[in-house]
Design an enzyme around this catalytic site. Structure first.
Site, PDB file in Angstrom:
ATOM      1  N   GLU A   1      46.418  49.947  42.122  1.00  0.00           N
ATOM      2  CA  GLU A   1      46.326  49.177  43.218  1.00  0.00           C
ATOM      3  C   GLU A   1      47.702  49.464  44.127  1.00  0.00           C
ATOM      4  OE1 GLU A   1      46.448  44.999  43.446  1.00  0.00           O
ATOM      5  OE2 GLU A   1      45.524  44.847  45.449  1.00  0.00           O
TER       6      GLU A   1
ATOM      7  N   LYS B   1      39.413  47.127  49.913  1.00  0.00           N
ATOM      8  CA  LYS B   1      39.122  45.892  49.216  1.00  0.00           C
ATOM      9  C   LYS B   1      38.455  44.699  49.754  1.00  0.00           C
ATOM     10  CE  LYS B   1      42.238  42.813  46.453  1.00  0.00           C
ATOM     11  NZ  LYS B   1      43.705  42.698  46.144  1.00  0.00           N
TER      12      LYS B   1
ATOM     13  N   CYS C   1      41.693  45.336  42.103  1.00  0.00           N
ATOM     14  CA  CYS C   1      42.219  43.989  41.871  1.00  0.00           C
ATOM     15  C   CYS C   1      41.371  42.841  41.857  1.00  0.00           C
ATOM     16  CB  CYS C   1      43.498  43.800  42.558  1.00  0.00           C
ATOM     17  SG  CYS C   1      44.560  42.885  41.599  1.00  0.00           S
TER      18      CYS C   1
HETATM   19  N1  ING Z   1      45.988  39.865  42.493  1.00  0.00           N
HETATM   20  C1  ING Z   1      45.456  38.910  41.676  1.00  0.00           C
HETATM   21  C2  ING Z   1      44.021  39.593  40.843  1.00  0.00           C
HETATM   22  O1  ING Z   1      43.080  39.126  41.496  1.00  0.00           O
HETATM   23  C3  ING Z   1      44.687  36.545  41.466  1.00  0.00           C
HETATM   24  C4  ING Z   1      45.442  37.635  42.178  1.00  0.00           C
HETATM   25  C5  ING Z   1      45.595  36.495  40.023  1.00  0.00           C
HETATM   26  C6  ING Z   1      43.752  35.936  41.922  1.00  0.00           C
HETATM   27  C7  ING Z   1      44.681  35.683  39.112  1.00  0.00           C
HETATM   28  C8  ING Z   1      43.140  34.750  41.088  1.00  0.00           C
HETATM   29  C9  ING Z   1      43.613  34.736  39.786  1.00  0.00           C
HETATM   30  O2  ING Z   1      44.513  39.901  39.937  1.00  0.00           O
HETATM   31  C10 ING Z   1      45.493  40.587  43.375  1.00  0.00           C
HETATM   32  N2  ING Z   1      46.020  41.743  43.921  1.00  0.00           N
HETATM   33  O3  ING Z   1      44.229  40.753  43.762  1.00  0.00           O
END
Ligand code: ING
Length: 309
Positions: A46, A123, A168
């Site tokens: 990403e 996304k 992601c």
């Molecule tokens: N990063 C993280 C992901 O979903 C996140 C944000 C991390 C949300 C952990 C919830 C818990 O892996 C991105 N860029 O979405």
């Protein structure tokens, strides 16, 4: 057998000061490694061209727009496309997209072995927040800088297989995989930039983050009888750590390859698309087993509505 030699090309950290040209040079080195491993399909992370800029609070739109691409390929990425084309390798990678009419998306594209873009995904599930949050150890401003994706969850025929993309946070939402699964997806590629710690929960560390990452990818693969290739941008970017854990999951939910570092690293696996068939025609034969008359809440209701006390 429909085998696709697939390489997950993990990127180590990209600092704020790193140029796109510098990053593309790293990506081309990884492409060369993939070619040497006889890969015909590669997956990048990403937002592969820049640092994970949603960690920074910006108010001037010109400061935000510097992280976006207004054409793809563009001047900085043309060498990457040319190299992939010359090597007859298809690829998917993520970048920040600025559309001609001024919309901002967290986007990924899919190319065929001629270098033509055959698919685009934007996304849908944007985590984080849109205003500066002083309660957080660091910011996660994807809701500030991106619009939610407006292309749905498409699946394309590419390399004689049904391919779809997520990005992601999408991997944490089973609905996303299932919409792809209902189109017969056989390979889901997804790039990710996942902070190693939780900005709101101090006792959640890298091992917890890696556990939820693996769990999300493995369940999505198993429950839709599809390959999942998840590729990290990893390592410490301007003091902010991101997890590694790029992995390739088979249609039975088994991790068949996983990176060991938080640097530029390739893992490769011969993915047999016909390995999806057993799951799709037995335990996850959707047509035979699903009961959609009971699933209404999933599309009619956004938030949870517990029973009245
Ligand atoms: N990063 C993280 C992901 O979903 C996140 C944000 C991390 C949300 C952990 C919830 C818990 O892996 C991105 N860029 O979405």
């Amino acid at each position: 057998m429909r085998e696709i030699v697939t390489a997950a090309l993990q990127l180590g950290p990209i600092q704020k000061s790193d140029s796109r040209e510098n990053v593309v040079a790293r990506m081309i080195k990884l492409l060369e490694q993939a070619k040497a491993a006889d890969a015909t399909f590669v997956v990048f992370p990403e937002l592969a061209l820049t640092t994970f800029f949603p960690r920074w609070f910006m108010e001037e739109q010109s400061d935000v727009d510097q992280w976006f691409e207004s054409s793809m390929p563009g001047p900085a990425t043309e060498p990457l496309f040319a190299c992939a084309r010359d090597m007859r390798m298809a690829m998917s990678f993520g970048y920040a997209e600025l559309t001609p009419d001024g919309q901002h998306f967290n986007t990924s594209i899919l190319t065929d072995t001629s270098g033509a873009i055959v698919g685009k995904y934007r996304k849908v599930h944007l985590p984080g927040h849109s205003e500066y949050d002083c309660e957080r150890a660091f910011q996660h401003l994807e809701k500030r800088y991106f619009l939610p994706g407006d292309l749905g969850f498409p699946v394309w025929r590419n390399l004689n297989a049904n391919m779809g993309m997520l990005i992601c946070n999408d991997r944490r939402w089973p609905e996303a995989y299932r919409v792809l699964g209902l189109q017969g997806v056989e390979m889901v590629t997804l790039g990710f930039n996942t902070p190693s710690v939780n900005s709101q929960m101090s006792n959640e560390g890298p091992q917890d983050r890696l556990f939820h990452h693996r769990l999300s990818c493995q369940s999505g693969a198993y429950q839709n009888a599809t390959w999942v290739v998840a590729v990290a941008k990893a390592g410490v970017e301007d003091g902010h750590p991101l997890i590694g854990g790029s992995l390739i999951v088979d249609p039975n939910g088994k991790i068949v390859a996983e990176t060991a570092t938080e640097d530029d690293e390739m893992i490769v696996h011969v993915c047999d698309m016909d390995a999806c068939t057993f799951g799709k025609t037995t335990i996850f034969d959707f047509k035979r087993h699903r009961r959609i008359e009971h699933y209404g809440r999933i599309t009619e209701q956004t938030g949870a509505e517990p029973p009245a006390v």
